[in-house]
Design a protein around this motif. Structure first.
Motif, short mmCIF file in Angstrom:
data_model
loop_
_atom_site.label_atom_id
_atom_site.label_comp_id
_atom_site.label_asym_id
_atom_site.label_seq_id
_atom_site.Cartn_x
_atom_site.Cartn_y
_atom_site.Cartn_z
N VAL A 69 0.84 -1.20 0.00
CA VAL A 69 0.00 0.00 0.00
C VAL A 69 0.87 1.24 0.00
O VAL A 69 2.06 1.20 0.32
CB VAL A 69 -0.93 0.01 1.23
N ILE A 70 0.25 2.36 -0.36
CA ILE A 70 0.88 3.68 -0.26
C ILE A 70 0.33 4.35 0.98
O ILE A 70 -0.89 4.56 1.10
CB ILE A 70 0.60 4.54 -1.50
N GLY A 71 1.19 4.66 1.93
CA GLY A 71 0.77 5.28 3.18
C GLY A 71 1.38 6.66 3.35
O GLY A 71 2.37 7.01 2.69
N ILE A 72 0.76 7.44 4.22
CA ILE A 72 1.24 8.79 4.54
C ILE A 72 1.63 8.83 6.01
O ILE A 72 0.81 8.49 6.88
CB ILE A 72 0.14 9.85 4.27
N VAL A 73 2.85 9.18 6.30
CA VAL A 73 3.33 9.25 7.68
C VAL A 73 2.65 10.43 8.36
O VAL A 73 2.75 11.57 7.91
CB VAL A 73 4.86 9.40 7.73
N THR A 74 1.96 10.16 9.46
CA THR A 74 1.21 11.21 10.16
C THR A 74 1.82 11.57 11.52
O THR A 74 1.69 12.71 11.96
CB THR A 74 -0.26 10.77 10.38
N VAL A 75 2.45 10.60 12.18
CA VAL A 75 3.00 10.84 13.52
C VAL A 75 4.36 10.14 13.61
O VAL A 75 4.53 9.01 13.15
CB VAL A 75 2.07 10.30 14.63
N LYS A 76 5.33 10.85 14.22
CA LYS A 76 6.64 10.27 14.48
C LYS A 76 6.82 10.22 15.99
O LYS A 76 7.06 11.23 16.63
CB LYS A 76 7.72 11.13 13.81
N SER A 77 6.68 9.03 16.56
CA SER A 77 6.68 8.87 18.02
C SER A 77 7.73 7.86 18.44
O SER A 77 7.51 6.64 18.35
CB SER A 77 5.29 8.44 18.49
N GLY A 78 8.87 8.35 18.88
CA GLY A 78 9.94 7.46 19.35
C GLY A 78 10.45 6.57 18.24
O GLY A 78 10.95 7.05 17.22
N ASP A 79 10.32 5.25 18.43
CA ASP A 79 10.83 4.29 17.46
C ASP A 79 9.77 3.84 16.46
O ASP A 79 10.03 2.96 15.64
CB ASP A 79 11.37 3.05 18.19
N VAL A 80 8.59 4.40 16.52
CA VAL A 80 7.48 3.94 15.68
C VAL A 80 6.87 5.13 14.94
O VAL A 80 6.70 6.21 15.51
CB VAL A 80 6.40 3.23 16.53
N PHE A 81 6.55 4.90 13.67
CA PHE A 81 5.82 5.88 12.88
C PHE A 81 4.37 5.41 12.75
O PHE A 81 4.11 4.22 12.63
CB PHE A 81 6.43 6.01 11.48
N LYS A 82 3.45 6.37 12.76
CA LYS A 82 2.05 6.09 12.47
C LYS A 82 1.78 6.45 11.01
O LYS A 82 2.15 7.55 10.56
CB LYS A 82 1.13 6.87 13.39
N VAL A 83 1.15 5.51 10.30
CA VAL A 83 0.96 5.68 8.87
C VAL A 83 -0.52 5.57 8.53
O VAL A 83 -1.19 4.61 8.94
CB VAL A 83 1.76 4.62 8.08
N ASP A 84 -1.02 6.54 7.77
CA ASP A 84 -2.40 6.52 7.29
C ASP A 84 -2.44 5.76 5.96
O ASP A 84 -1.86 6.20 4.98
CB ASP A 84 -2.92 7.95 7.11
N CYS A 85 -3.16 4.62 5.96
CA CYS A 85 -3.27 3.80 4.75
C CYS A 85 -4.68 3.79 4.18
O CYS A 85 -4.97 3.01 3.27
CB CYS A 85 -2.82 2.37 5.05
N GLY A 86 -5.56 4.61 4.71
CA GLY A 86 -6.92 4.65 4.22
C GLY A 86 -7.86 3.67 4.89
O GLY A 86 -9.04 3.60 4.52
N GLY A 87 -7.39 2.90 5.87
CA GLY A 87 -8.23 1.96 6.59
C GLY A 87 -8.95 2.63 7.76
O GLY A 87 -8.91 3.85 7.93
N SER A 88 -9.59 1.81 8.59
CA SER A 88 -10.34 2.35 9.72
C SER A 88 -9.43 2.88 10.82
O SER A 88 -9.86 3.70 11.64
CB SER A 88 -11.27 1.27 10.29
N GLU A 89 -8.18 2.42 10.89
CA GLU A 89 -7.23 2.92 11.87
C GLU A 89 -5.85 2.99 11.26
O GLU A 89 -5.56 2.32 10.25
CB GLU A 89 -7.22 2.04 13.12
N GLN A 90 -4.99 3.78 11.87
CA GLN A 90 -3.65 3.95 11.34
C GLN A 90 -2.78 2.74 11.67
O GLN A 90 -3.00 2.05 12.67
CB GLN A 90 -3.02 5.22 11.90
N ALA A 91 -1.81 2.49 10.82
CA ALA A 91 -0.89 1.37 11.01
C ALA A 91 0.42 1.86 11.61
O ALA A 91 0.78 3.05 11.49
CB ALA A 91 -0.63 0.68 9.68
#
Length: 244
Positions: A84-106
């Motif tokens: 999938v093509i995702g958009i990075v929305t949050v940079k938190s420590g060692d993990v990025f939150k990515v918006d992939c168009g689903g019901s919740e971020q990955a």
């Protein structure tokens, strides 16, 4: 059920339609012939001895015995193994939150990149586009993405998107673009030299040699979703002649 499914291929099905086992589909205990196994894809759901249609669309098939409902839906449900093509929305420590168009971020770990270590961290910023793959995708756990394949190689995945255009199309058009020997993709390649990234979540990213050509390709893809093959070829001929 198998004979009924074959008979309905190419027809429009609606939610609530169902198929049940017919007498000719039963298996004889004295017969040595192995039963034919039916593989249900998106839009079909097995319930006991019935096969239920869960979304509207056209019934498609693929050898040997795979069936699914081809629809024009845009809502994406994450599935393990899909890119999938995702958009990075949050940079938190060692993990990025990515918006992939689903019901919740990955979630995407900084170690899920080729060559990434605790000292050699990838350069990922909020707003970047990432081409990644789901390794966890079910209703009971948070979706998780990686940018490496099973052998630890990037294989085309990672951060991308400089200077291109990101837009959304239906999931049906995505499947048509990803099909082996896709005529739509072949016609696009003959039109303008360009880069095209296809996400199974309905997001496309395209970049041509100029902004005008990039916009033409994006408009062509959005326009040909509901066209016949002949209408699409006429549209592409007009674009090649500079009429658009």
């Amino acid at each position: 059920m198998f004979s009924c499914l074959k008979h309905k291929v190419g027809e429009v099905l609606l939610p609530g339609d169902e198929f049940s086992f017919q007498p000719e589909d039963t298996i004889s205990l004295t017969d040595t012939v192995k039963p034919e196994k039916v593989i249900c894809g998106p839009g079909l759901r097995r319930s006991g001895d019935r096969l239920l249609v869960s979304k509207s669309g056209v019934l498609r098939t693929k050898q040997p015995n795979m069936f699914w409902v081809d629809s024009q839906q845009k809502r994406y449900v994450p599935a393990k193994g899909e890119t999938v093509i995702g958009i990075v929305t949050v940079k938190s420590g060692d993990v990025f939150k990515v918006d992939c168009g689903g019901s919740e971020q990955a979630s995407l770990s900084y170690l899920a990149f080729e060559g990434a270590t605790k000292r050699n961290r990838p350069n990922v910023q909020v707003g970047d586009l990432v081409f990644s793959q789901f390794v966890i995708a079910n209703k009971d756990m948070e979706p998780e993405l990686v940018c490496v394949d099973s052998s630890g190689r990037a294989n085309g995945m990672g951060v991308f998107g400089g200077g291109g255009l990101l837009f959304r199309v239906s999931l049906g058009l995505v499947r048509r673009l990803l099909a082996p020997q896709s005529p739509l993709r072949a016609e696009l390649q003959q039109l303008f030299p360009h880069e095209l990234v296809i996400g199974m979540n309905g997001r496309l990213w395209v970049k041509a040699s100029s902004v005008q050509q990039t916009l033409i390709i994006a408009n062509l893809l959005e326009s040909c979703e509901n066209m016949t093959a002949e209408q699409r070829r006429q549209l592409f001929r007009r674009a090649a002649q500079g009429a658009l």
